[in-house]
Design a protein around this motif. Structure first.
Motif: not given
Ligand code: G6P
Length: 615
Positions: A553, A541, A526, A565, A545, A551, A561, A507
């Motif tokens: 997650a 993350a 992720i 996400a 964003k 995303i 998240f 990541s």
């Protein structure tokens, strides 16, 4: 990579050969063909495409012969067309052959044969070999040569550089198949008044209970009631017949739509099989007799090297985390294809593991041989009992995951990680791990199959997510620490079966390049299941964003998240040792449903083959 089969007996060979080919189709599906020998004539039928098209063609002809050979192709030399499909016939019409492997010096031999008047109908290297056999029959043997058919094949093979598993029929030998191997697998199934030939036990389709594993450099002459094996130097070889465990080899689709679906859902069972009999609750450790190595010997090693290819290589990367963490031994991971040519300096106290689902991947096999040649103790983790790698290694552990047919590996991957975890636990308990730490890991291992059963129940939710994202053409997969190799595997799964471009990255490393891809058109998957590092992953993350990246997650802390996400797959909290096995499951399901949504053939993705037996 290419499947070859053969039959000689009292029954109609056609349906037997077609069924064998169907079972071996996972090895290649560019074209298929068969040759039957009846009343002194070859009947050769071959077709571009799948075995099913060949079967239709064959059904129209209705040839009832008792001897034949067949082939399913993964193209190496020459395009995908009918002419390049096997079997190939020598230009004098006397021999026909199917071949799995690569003949490296085919051009020189072809030039020689052209000068001798032989002609060629295909661009394949294999056609060169069948003509070379014809040449040796015609010019290098005489009618009174003993075992003239085998002798012609043997003399031809002396000139071959490269790899082969072959089955040959000769017009003048209406009751005999000659087979040989070097580098590519070849098995002889022993039936009652019949023999079968196949690249894999699966090709026997339950018709044989016993098998002869031909070794490299061996040639066999087979009739319906006899099998003689010799070496390349013409010395007879004693036959070693082994029993086939059909329970392990069973590969029926059952009620599943695809093998990949079946194999994803078989993972709890596959993990139970990997663990069975290998845990000692009393000692809080694993019991790994197959390693064939005493604890005292094992203590001498202070470095471990893992070699593998493809998905198995990802399992090795996970092994690096697990073994270094629990056993505190440095681990290196090499692509087998690189290791065999790299001449890496290895310390004498290095223990080598090769990992291969099929046990036949040529690069992994050669890495094993190279490591043994250098005098290293070399152990194998494989899912294929009796495979070449399992036979040639100094010891090792079978996965017992059951036959994996889907080209994209699923249950074999998670089971390989489980075996590596058992190794980490075993060595760990000899070194650094306390009894109570060992007990925690044992508990985590034994409760994992049920945890996976629960995760599999997320399939309908993941299917919905897959439908939402199936039209994207680029994906990033991000994870940290031991979830990094899982990100690589998630990206590979998607790429293999849906043809979507996907990359796996740690990541944080995303900032050093891949972030340039982040846009509303490139979603990121992720992975965030390791509490120690999750806050950092949350920051990564946020960075995505902030650049309008979508995303998905996969996390055991969904609350972190919730505002970041677009979609969340909530995971259970599991012990550190088994967590990555669990994280793999939603990634497999996501790739599966995206590929289905895009109309892809998930079991037979284009250009791929399950067992890669050529370089
Ligand atoms: C092929 C398969 C992969 C597999 C790799 C190594 O590329 O498509 O799924 O991971 O070979 O195979 P092995 O049998 O050695 O694990």
């Amino acid at each position: 990579m290419c499947g070859i089969t053969g039959y000689v007996g009292k029954r109609n060979a056609t349906p037997i050969l077609i069924e064998s080919l169907t079972k071996l189709e996972y090895r290649g599906y560019d074209s298929a063909g068969l040759a039957l020998l009846k009343s002194g004539n070859f009947n050769v039928i071959k077709k571009t495409g799948r075995v099913a098209s060949l079967a239709n063609e064959v059904a129209k002809k209705q040839i009832d012969a008792n001897i034949g050979i067949s082939h399913t192709r993964w193209a190496t030399h020459g395009g995908v067309n009918d002419a390049n499909a096997h079997p190939h016939i020598s230009s004098d019409g006397k021999f026909t052959l199917v071949h799995n492997g690569i003949i490296e010096n085919y051009e020189n031999i072809k030039n020689f044969l052209v000068n001798q008047g032989y002609t060629f109908a295909s661009q394949t290297d294999s056609e060169v070999l069948v003509n070379l056999i014809a040449y040796h029959y015609e010019h290098r043997t005489s009618p009174d040569t003993k075992n003239r058919f085998t002798e012609s094949v043997r003399k031809a093979l002396i000139h071959i550089e490269g790899t082969y598993g072959i089955a040959v029929l000769g017009k003048d030998f209406p009751e005999e198949i000659v087979v040989a191997r070097k580098g590519s697998p070849l098995l002889i199934g022993v039936g009652k008044n019949e023999y079968l030939v196949s690249s894999d036990v699966l090709g026997f389709a339950g018709r044989a209970t016993n098998v002869i594993y031909l070794e490299d450099g061996q040639i066999a002459s087979i009739t319906c009631d006899n099998c003689d094996v010799i070496t390349m130097t013409n010395s007879p070889v004693g036959i070693d017949i082994k029993e086939i465990d059909w329970e392990l080899e069973n590969a029926d689709l059952g009620t599943s739509k695809t093998y990949m679906q079946k194999e994803i859902f078989e993972q709890p069972k596959a993990l139970e099989n990997a663990i069975r009999g290998r845990i000692s609750d009393d000692l809080s450790t694993s019991v790994l007799n197959g390693l064939n190595i005493t604890p005292t010997e094992l203590r001498q090693f202070d470095r471990i090297l893992f070699c593998a290819c493809g998905t198995a290589w990802h399992a090795c990367l996970v092994a690096e985390y697990l073994i270094e963490k629990y056993a505190r031994i440095p681990v290196e991971v090499e692509y087998a294809s690189e290791f065999r040519y790299r001449n890496a300096p290895l310390d004498k106290s290095t223990l080598v593991f090769v990992v291969s689902q099929s046990g036949e991947t040529i690069d992994t096999l050669q890495a094993l041989r190279e490591s043994k040649r250098k005098g290293f103790k070399t152990l194998a983790i494989t899912n294929s009992v009796g495979s070449t790698i399992s036979r040639e290694s100094d010891g090792g552990l079978y996965q017992y995951a059951g036959k994996e047919v889907g080209v994209a590996s699923t249950k074999a991957f998670t089971s390989q990680i489980m075996i590596c975890l058992l190794i980490a636990l075993y060595i760990g308990r000899m070194r650094d791990l306390s009894f109570s730490e060992g007990r925690e890991i044992v508990k985590a291992i034994t409760s994992l199959p049920n945890a996976i059963r629960d995760i599999l129940k997320l399939a309908p939710q993941i299917e919905k997510i897959a439908k939402k994202y199936s039209h994207y053409n680029d994906f990033l997969f991000l994870g940290r620490l031991s979830e990094f190799p899982i990100a690589l595997e998630g990206a590979l799964k998607l790429k293999e079966i849906s043809y979507i471009h996907a990359e796996g990255y740690p990541s944080a490393e995303m900032k050093h390049g891949p972030i340039a891809l982040v846009s509303p058109e490139c979603p990121s998957v992720i992975l965030a299941n390791d509490a120690e590092i999750t806050p950092k992953v949350v920051s990564n993350a946020q960075e995505i964003k902030a650049r309008s990246g979508k995303i998905i997650a996969i996390t055991n802390t969904p609350e972190l998240f919730a505002n970041i996400a677009d979609d969340i797959i909530a995971m259970p909290n599991l012990h550190d040792s088994v967590r990555v096995i669990a994280t793999t499951i939603p990634l497999q399901i996501l790739a599966y449903y995206i590929a289905l949504e895009r109309g892809c053939d998930v079991d037979k993705p284009r250009n791929l083959a399950k067992a890669v037996t050529v370089e």
